[in-house]
Design a protein around this motif. Structure first.
Motif, short mmCIF file in Angstrom:
data_model
loop_
_atom_site.label_atom_id
_atom_site.label_comp_id
_atom_site.label_asym_id
_atom_site.label_seq_id
_atom_site.Cartn_x
_atom_site.Cartn_y
_atom_site.Cartn_z
N GLN A 108 0.77 -1.24 0.00
CA GLN A 108 0.00 0.00 0.00
C GLN A 108 0.80 1.29 0.00
O GLN A 108 0.34 2.30 -0.49
N PHE A 109 2.00 1.30 0.56
CA PHE A 109 2.73 2.56 0.67
C PHE A 109 3.86 2.66 -0.33
O PHE A 109 4.71 3.54 -0.22
N GLU A 110 3.87 1.79 -1.34
CA GLU A 110 4.83 1.94 -2.43
C GLU A 110 4.21 2.82 -3.50
O GLU A 110 2.99 2.82 -3.69
N VAL A 111 5.04 3.58 -4.19
CA VAL A 111 4.54 4.50 -5.21
C VAL A 111 3.85 3.73 -6.32
O VAL A 111 2.75 4.07 -6.75
N VAL A 112 4.49 2.67 -6.81
CA VAL A 112 3.91 1.83 -7.87
C VAL A 112 3.80 0.42 -7.32
O VAL A 112 4.76 -0.13 -6.80
N ARG A 113 2.59 -0.14 -7.41
CA ARG A 113 2.32 -1.49 -6.93
C ARG A 113 2.01 -2.37 -8.13
O ARG A 113 1.25 -1.98 -9.01
#
Length: 156
Positions: A108-113
């Motif tokens: 959830q807190f990564e820029v691109v998932r």
């Protein structure tokens, strides 16, 4: 019957099956690659089940192409990961009735998932490859989020 003659018979049977299967293959069905970009408009008031509109993007006034229907489930005790199981159900003219099935862990807190495209129906039968999600707009107090979806698929 000697063991070597049984092995030879099994080998000949396997070759015959391979020949029949390749003879029945349809040469017109070539593997195609399709790339899409869309916006998923989420109102996270109901955090588990979703039926979000998908628009062509990147303009929020773009035409609707379908719905993202599925569930998001927290898959880590600290809330950092969500398991996504989602169908993109297309309603626009070109892909009406076709679907893409997406599944995977979304950090959830990564820029691109990145998650997997595991299947599809209609124009996207036997689809596979990947999709990436990134937050395009987020308003935490109203629980309103727009997520950019980039989807790359291989299909017949």
């Amino acid at each position: 019957m000697a063991p070597s003659s049984i092995s030879l018979q099994v080998l000949l049977l396997a070759l015959a099956i391979l020949f029949i299967c390749s003879a029945n293959a349809d040469p017109d069905h070539k593997l195609k690659e399709t790339n899409m970009q869309a916006l998923d408009i989420q109102s996270i008031r109901n955090a588990l089940v979703t039926d979000d509109p998908i628009i062509e993007g990147p303009d929020l006034n773009s035409a609707a192409v379908g719905h993202a229907q599925g569930i998001y489930v927290t898959s880590r005790f600290d809330g950092m990961n969500t398991h996504v199981m989602m169908s993109i159900v297309f309603t626009n003219n070109a892909y009406n009735g076709s679907t893409l099935e997406i599944q995977g862990t979304s950090k959830q807190f990564e820029v691109v998932r990145e998650v997997a495209v595991v299947s599809g129906t209609g124009k996207f039968r036997f689809a596979r490859e990947y999709a990436t999600f990134e937050n395009y707009f987020m308003d935490v107090p109203s629980a309103y989020t727009v997520i950019r979806c980039n989807v790359t698929i291989l299909h017949y």
